[in-house]
Design a protein around this motif. Structure first.
Motif, PDB file in Angstrom:
ATOM      1  N   UNK A   1       0.823  -1.200   0.000  1.00 19.79           N
ATOM      2  CA  UNK A   1       0.000   0.000   0.000  1.00 19.79           C
ATOM      3  C   UNK A   1       0.861   1.256   0.000  1.00 19.79           C
ATOM      4  N   UNK A   2       1.888   1.221   0.854  1.00 17.49           N
ATOM      5  CA  UNK A   2       2.792   2.357   0.929  1.00 17.49           C
ATOM      6  C   UNK A   2       3.491   2.578  -0.399  1.00 17.49           C
ATOM      7  N   UNK A   3       3.865   1.476  -1.010  1.00 21.52           N
ATOM      8  CA  UNK A   3       4.544   1.551  -2.301  1.00 21.52           C
ATOM      9  C   UNK A   3       3.626   2.163  -3.351  1.00 21.52           C
ATOM     10  N   UNK A   4       2.379   1.720  -3.328  1.00 20.50           N
ATOM     11  CA  UNK A   4       1.395   2.248  -4.275  1.00 20.50           C
ATOM     12  C   UNK A   4       1.228   3.747  -4.075  1.00 20.50           C
ATOM     13  N   UNK A   5       1.128   4.144  -2.815  1.00 24.69           N
ATOM     14  CA  UNK A   5       0.962   5.565  -2.519  1.00 24.69           C
ATOM     15  C   UNK A   5       2.160   6.347  -3.059  1.00 24.69           C
ATOM     16  N   UNK A   6       3.324   5.769  -2.846  1.00 26.16           N
ATOM     17  CA  UNK A   6       4.550   6.407  -3.318  1.00 26.16           C
ATOM     18  C   UNK A   6       4.516   6.575  -4.842  1.00 26.16           C
ATOM     19  N   UNK A   7       4.113   5.504  -5.509  1.00 29.18           N
ATOM     20  CA  UNK A   7       4.050   5.563  -6.975  1.00 29.18           C
ATOM     21  C   UNK A   7       3.087   6.663  -7.422  1.00 29.18           C
TER      22      UNK A   7
END
Lengths: 178, 818
Positions: free
Chosen positions: A69-75
């Motif tokens: 989820x954090x990665x997605x937000x970052x992207x």
């Protein structure tokens, strides 16, 4: 859901994973809205983000350190910043040294090119769309397609398909040469 | 096939991995050598990539739909294949901008099907939305206007896929555009909530539905109305649709996230906004919930009131033995608007005094920046009663201080009636009353009556039918998502639940989660008699589906939580009052100590001054032979000098052996902008002795008879309840004057007075300052809570006989309270 499970899900049943990952959307929306974007743009960015995430995750060398989820937000954040940069036409090139971001930028660029191609495909006639859809998305054989779409025979259908592809390809070549 | 098309075929085979290895290697070589070919391959590979991407995007959209469906609580339907939906965004939806022939063909295909079925072309203005549905699966589709259609498997008798055609006219302009009319077959005009047409189509044939199958359609609306029915469209001879076979709609409620709803009392948020309070939800919640347990008796707050009204006037034992204070609520007080100041007292406080003396009462009433017409009764036990009319008194400057001098003989008790928002009483210590000069009367502070706190005590045995905030807190959380309570419909009812003055109305809904909302409405109507609930009932709002086991769980949860929240709030309140009380007691003991010191100080001062006046006195020379001498002479002088010093009286004292001349001059000081300060401490420090005089204010003046033999330094310290402190210092003052105070701070003051005799006084001032500020805040908080209470409990608070509200019916402005 735990990371590994979600990772597996995104590889096997992406739509299910997407629906779970949609819970990140409110945060992304907040970010986009706070940075002079609209709700529509937020939705677009988020969908782009999901696709980039999907592609990233399916890369062989992919390794995840934090949460998905954090990665997605970052992207998504990255995509939106990119979008803003584009909007402002100030190519400040604040490229960071992070390998990940360079990588992401490539993916975004590729994604943007693909969007142009999608536009081209979308503007093909309904008949073309249908024949391409059945072939590429539904994996139907040309003889089945011919039957379904009332072509005289398989060959006519094939020719029709290639004509459609040609039309699309020529347009792609056009923009590639711009 | 043309050559170019053959190339395309070849590239396609290459890209799809359909070439054998040998051909592949050759082709790759060719690509390397032929840039033109390389470009073509690149372009075509992009097309394949894009096509894959579109599938992925379809999946993203599907993910989104599922997410949204989940959010509106249709979780059961998740995971069902949405066959058509993957591609709807790309291929099926009609693209208005594009008028390609193919599209026209496609459109007219469906149009022809409809034409055949309808016997003519109708509603062509409405788009045909086509979804490809797999008949073997349950499917959910969402239309452009947000209709959600649930199609169970085997709805039609077909194998494999079929097309679902949807025409929708949900928006008013679509209805107009399509020329749909809203008459039933008798020609009655209907009010529409939206119209739609759903057809299953396969091979250009309209399909008929299997028996027992039905679509579930969720039509979006912003304005849900009761009594809506579903009509079948029947085409009349002119081809217009008339509506027939009305079927009452099973009114399923759509739950939303409960935290997006507003369960606050009406006007609560508006009032806070108007008062400029924080918009933070956490703050607003905690403020509202802090009123939990409001009507409950015997809680901490109530206790606090009685403790607190056990007023200690600050008279210590040395001054007054066993000062005893009682509180007796006066007859009829409950019905009085709490903040109104009337001749009728709210409390009856009794102080027991043991000495007969003449004393002065100096009542300073805090007025903000103005005074009001108020009367305070001061009554003595002996029947003598003195009326103090603040209004007449305030004509004398300074306006906020009122001084009355009265004498009563044989006083045993003094009764003070009424309210003292802020008050001081001048009293003299009992020890040596008659010898204490008038201006040396000790100041005693009457602590404020706890205005805000009395609310709890007051409502304890009165009419208090409010919806307890603990109940709201217990339901207003995500636990109750997906229940009747998490609906817009219930949100509407909450407004009236708050204002119906019927504390248990809410239980009708919490205990009836498995029932239709309208059934709960009818109980609510029976309980409260509020006809608004009858209106709700008639809307026939349904329910969110819930089984009865879950219902029991929710009920238990609600009961447990609401009482827990009540206890919690009560405890927090009790702690708040306790803490305040502790600080106040701490201060009182500091105050007592200071009072004692002041008395001692006064004696020391007078004695030191006397000794100073006697500094040149020589003792009688010793006799050389034994004679009996009746008494030592200088001692007489001492006594007389001492008396004159105390009385500040000029004159000559002699014993025939020594002579002392005393000379006093009266000096009077005033202070600029007197009204700006809550407290003024006025000190004169004689240089000749290690002591100081504290001068008290009288009618806005500070007057002292200075000893002409001595030089006096002057220190004045003033402060207010906002924590501001001001000072004035002057060396050797010779005559009275008007003083302008200068802004100072406590640190600086402490430093500059560290080596003087009033060092201890400054320490006390420091704690007085903190106390004043704290008491001010306490009152402000209490007043604020009073206002909030009035808003959130609205009309549900009143005297037993249905008298006025606690704080009056209308909102009370600050200046009216003070």
């Amino acid at each position: 859901m735990k990371n590994e499970a979600l990772l597996k899900l995104i590889q096997t049943k992406p739509e299910k994973a997407f629906s779970k990952l949609y819970k990140v959307f409110p945060d992304v929306k907040k970010y986009v809205l706070a940075n002079s974007g609209s709700k529509m743009e937020a939705e677009d960015i988020f969908q782009d983000g999901l696709i980039i995430l999907y592609k990233k995750v399916n890369q062989k060398e992919f390794q995840l350190s934090g949460s998905l989820e954090g990665f997605l937000y970052h992207i998504c954040k990255f995509c939106w910043n990119n979008e803003i940069r584009k909007k402002e036409k100030e190519h400040k090139l604040e490229k960071s040294d992070f390998e990940l971001e360079v990588d992401l930028e490539e993916l975004i660029q590729k994604e943007n090119q693909l969007k142009q191609v999608e536009n081209i495909l979308d503007k093909l006639g309904e008949k073309c769309k249908e024949i391409i859809r059945l072939f590429y998305h539904k994996a139907m054989s040309m003889s089945q397609i011919a039957k379904k779409l009332d072509y005289r025979n398989e060959k006519t259908a094939k020719t029709q398909k290639y004509k459609c592809l040609e039309r699309a390809r020529n347009k792609v070549l056009e923009i590639n040469n711009l | 096939m043309r050559k170019e098309l053959e190339l395309i075929e070849k590239i396609e085979n290459y890209l799809l991995g359909k070439m054998d290895p040998k051909a592949k290697a050759e082709f790759e070589k060719e690509i390397q050598n032929n840039p033109d070919l390389a470009q073509k391959v690149n372009a075509q590979s992009k097309i394949v990539d894009a096509l894959q991407n579109m599938v992925l995007k379809g999946k993203v959209k599907k993910g989104r739909t599922q997410y949204k469906l989940k959010k509106i609580g249709l979780k059961v339907l998740i995971g069902i294949g949405i066959a058509g939906a993957i591609t709807t965004g790309i291929f099926v939806m009609n693209n208005q901008d594009e008028k390609s022939n193919n599209q026209e063909i496609q459109k007219s295909n469906y149009q022809n099907v409809l034409k055949e079925a309808d016997g003519g072309e109708f509603e062509t203005e409405l788009d045909n939305q086509i979804f490809i549905i797999n008949n073997s699966q349950d499917t959910v589709v969402e239309t452009e206007d947000g209709m959600v259609i649930y199609i169970p498997a085997n709805t039609f008798d077909v194998e494999g896929n079929y097309e679902l055609l949807v025409k929708e006219a949900i928006q008013a302009d679509d209805i107009m555009k399509a020329g749909l009319q809203t008459f039933d077959q008798e020609g009655n005009l209907l009010e529409t909530g939206g119209m739609f047409r759903i057809e299953g189509i396969k091979n250009n044939q309209i399909l008929s539905m299997n028996k027992g199958k039905e679509f579930t359609v969720n039509v979006p609306t912003n304005n849900k109305k009761g009594g809506m029915s579903l009509y079948d469209g029947v085409r009349n001879k002119k081809g217009n649709i008339e509506w027939a076979n009305p079927k009452e709609i099973e009114n399923i409620l759509t739950p939303v996230d409960i935290l997006t709803l507003d369960f606050y009392p009406p006007n609560y948020e508006d009032s806070l906004n108007a008062w400029g309070k924080s918009t933070d939800k956490k703050y607003r919640d905690s403020l509202y919930y802090s009123f939990a347990g409001f009507c409950d008796q015997g809680n901490g707050a109530d206790q606090f009131v009685s403790n607190n009204l056990d007023l200690d006037l600050g008279l210590n034992d040395s001054m007054m033995s066993a000062a005893k204070v009682q509180r007796t609520p006066m007859q009829g007080w409950k019905n009085r608007p709490f903040m109104e100041y009337e001749a009728n007292p709210n409390y009856n406080i009794t102080y027991t005094l043991y000495t007969d003396y003449t004393f002065e009462i100096n009542v300073g009433v805090r007025e903000g920046d103005r005074t009001k017409n108020r009367i305070i009764n001061v009554q003595t036990q002996g029947g003598a009663e003195i009326m103090m009319d603040m209004n007449t008194a305030t004509k004398n400057p300074p306006y906020y201080v009122n001084q009355y001098t009265f004498s009563v003989a044989n006083v045993e008790r003094i009764k003070i009636y009424g309210y003292y928002p802020m008050g001081t009483i001048m009293n003299n210590p009992s020890a040596d009353l008659n010898s204490v000069p008038e201006q040396q009367l000790t100041e005693i502070v009457i602590p404020q009556v706890e205005i805000g706190m009395a609310d709890t005590a007051m409502v304890a045995d009165t009419y208090c039918n409010v919806l307890d905030p603990s109940k709201v807190k217990a339901i207003w959380n995500r636990k109750f998502n997906k229940t009747n309570l998490a609906t817009k419909e219930f949100e509407e009812r909450m407004k009236y639940i708050h204002t119906s003055c019927s504390p248990n109305i809410i239980d009708a809904y919490v205990n009836g989660l498995e029932k239709n909302l309208w059934e709960c409405d009818s109980i609510a109507y029976a309980v409260s008699g509020n006809s608004k609930f009858e209106e709700f009932k008639n809307r026939k709002d349904g329910k969110v589906k819930l089984n009865s086991k879950a219902q029991q769980k929710f009920q238990a949860y609600f009961e447990k939580k609401s009482s827990a929240y009540q206890e919690e709030a009560k405890e927090i309140r009790a702690n708040y009052y306790k803490k305040h009380q502790e600080l106040r007691e701490q201060f009182r003991s500091a105050q007592n100590k200071n009072e004692q010191e002041n008395v001692t100080q006064l004696y020391q001062q007078m004695e030191q001054e006397t000794q100073y006046m006697l500094r040149n006195i020589k003792p009688t020379p010793p006799q050389s032979y034994t004679v009996s001498v009746p008494s030592p002479g200088w001692k007489n002088i001492d006594q007389k000098v001492r008396e004159k010093v105390w009385a500040r009286e000029s004159g000559t004292v002699t014993d025939g052996f020594n002579t002392v001349t005393l000379s006093f001059s009266s000096q009077t000081f005033t202070i600029n902008n007197r009204e700006q300060f809550d407290r003024i401490k006025f000190y004169m420090l004689p240089q000749e002795i290690n002591s100081y005089i504290r001068v008290n204010e009288k009618e806005g003046k500070w007057t002292y008879k200075t000893n002409d033999d001595m030089k006096y330094d002057l220190v004045v310290i003033a402060y207010d309840d906002q924590g501001n402190i001001f000072s004035y210092q002057e060396k050797v003052v010779r005559e009275g004057k008007n003083i302008s105070m200068k802004k100072d701070n406590i640190k600086n003051l402490k430093r500059s007075l560290n080596n003087t005799d009033i060092k201890n006084e400054v320490d006390f001032i420091h704690s007085d300052l903190a106390n004043l500020k704290r008491e001010r805040k306490f009152i402000d908080d209490a007043l604020f809570r009073g206002k909030v209470q009035n808003v959130i409990f609205a009309n549900c608070l009143a005297g037993e006989d249905g008298g006025p509200n606690l704080f009056g019916a209308e909102e009370i402005k600050d200046e009216e309270l003070w």
